[in-house]
Design an enzyme around this catalytic site. Sequence first.
Site, PDB file in Angstrom:
ATOM      1  N   ALA A 186       2.867   8.033  -9.071  1.00  0.00           N
ATOM      2  CA  ALA A 186       3.450   7.459  -7.805  1.00  0.00           C
ATOM      3  C   ALA A 186       4.599   6.501  -7.836  1.00  0.00           C
ATOM      4  O   ALA A 186       5.018   6.085  -6.829  1.00  0.00           O
ATOM      5  CB  ALA A 186       2.350   7.025  -7.168  1.00  0.00           C
ATOM      6  N   ALA A 187       5.215   6.362  -9.083  1.00  0.00           N
ATOM      7  CA  ALA A 187       6.490   5.669  -9.115  1.00  0.00           C
ATOM      8  C   ALA A 187       7.576   6.546  -8.119  1.00  0.00           C
ATOM      9  O   ALA A 187       8.206   5.759  -7.402  1.00  0.00           O
ATOM     10  CB  ALA A 187       6.988   5.480 -10.309  1.00  0.00           C
ATOM     11  N   GLY A 188       7.521   7.927  -8.138  1.00  0.00           N
ATOM     12  CA  GLY A 188       8.484   8.357  -7.211  1.00  0.00           C
ATOM     13  C   GLY A 188       8.242   8.466  -5.714  1.00  0.00           C
ATOM     14  O   GLY A 188       8.925   8.307  -5.110  1.00  0.00           O
ATOM     15  N   ASP A 189       6.823   8.225  -5.429  1.00  0.00           N
ATOM     16  CA  ASP A 189       6.530   7.932  -4.033  1.00  0.00           C
ATOM     17  C   ASP A 189       6.906   6.515  -3.726  1.00  0.00           C
ATOM     18  O   ASP A 189       7.234   6.544  -2.538  1.00  0.00           O
ATOM     19  CB  ASP A 189       4.890   7.966  -4.011  1.00  0.00           C
TER      20      ASP A 189
HETATM   21  O1  RIB Z   1       2.631  11.269  -6.549  1.00  0.00           O
HETATM   22  C1  RIB Z   1       1.222  10.970  -6.952  1.00  0.00           C
HETATM   23  C2  RIB Z   1       0.498  11.737  -6.409  1.00  0.00           C
HETATM   24  O2  RIB Z   1       0.381  13.156  -6.517  1.00  0.00           O
HETATM   25  C3  RIB Z   1      -1.096  11.216  -6.837  1.00  0.00           C
HETATM   26  O3  RIB Z   1      -1.365  10.060  -6.114  1.00  0.00           O
HETATM   27  C4  RIB Z   1      -1.763  12.494  -6.591  1.00  0.00           C
HETATM   28  O4  RIB Z   1      -2.833  12.290  -5.528  1.00  0.00           O
HETATM   29  C5  RIB Z   1      -0.822  13.444  -6.069  1.00  0.00           C
HETATM   30  O5  RIB Z   1      -0.791  13.723  -4.773  1.00  0.00           O
END
Ligand code: RIB
Length: 306
Positions: free
Chosen positions: A250-253
């Site tokens: 989730a660093a990209g998120d």
């Molecule tokens: O980008 C990370 C996410 O990818 C995780 O939280 C997982 O649920 C997937 O959707």
Amino acid sequence: MRQARIVVVGSANIDLVTRVPRSPKPGESIIGRSFATVTGGKGANQALAAARLGAQVSFVGCVGNDAFGELQRATLSADGVDCSHLKTHPSEPTGTAVILVADEGQNSIVVTPSANYGLRPADIAQLEPLFAQADAIVLQLEIPLDTVEAALTLARRCGVFSILDAGPAQKIDASLVALADLVSPNETEAEAMTGIAVNTPDDALAAARQLLAMGTGHVVMKLGAQGALYLGETNVFAPAFKIQAVDTTAAGDAFTAALAVVWNRMPLPEALRFANATGALAATKEGAQPSMPTRAAVEAFLQEHA
Ligand code: RIB
């Protein structure tokens, strides 16, 4: 300056995370170090991250009628995310992601979308009033592509800036790329969309150019430990911060959410630096949503690294 208003349309998963010394080979069994159940999903992660960075956020998604769905709703709401457009699927369970995190911080993920695929174009059609008052609409590719298309089309009709985070990696029609005002892939996602393997800075430039040629206006390449590259009205590279990664999930998120929150509110080099700092901080903590930093934490980090 008033709070940025962000609408995130995307997935909500529960992540089943096992820490392992290393990734197992095909057919091999290994002993894990620990197990945790945490809230995740690219869409929900980006919604929660944007809220922690100070934005007013609405999340549009679909969870199951189960304990995982309740956990996701409660976690997003606790951070102030508006969940009034988060549907509950009558029969499908909440989406899950089985995640292996190896000691060096890299991860492998298998997503089962389940209820996420219950978010349909008809749900988007009702959102015009919500979209019309937003500063940015943020999407990813973990929900049905016709729903992504419907949301990008509505954003364009409302004249609202749209950001397409191109994860998870898949080949999509150029027409979808053209509907997004900004497209942000990592190296693997850029390769899936353009066919160009991204191993060097020149490859990154070539892939970004190809995405611009497909019709989007801005490309922000997430180049992990290298940094971020913008191509569009100009060309900007922002080097990554050196950190000790604990878990890159989730660093990209975190990066995409930060970009949405500060887009057009800071000069571009500063916006990329802010997004790099948010992604870096997320990689220093375990888990998807638990690792999302607050705005105060990002600002303190930027001061320390001035
Ligand atoms: O980008 C990370 C996410 O990818 C995780 O939280 C997982 O649920 C997937 O959707």
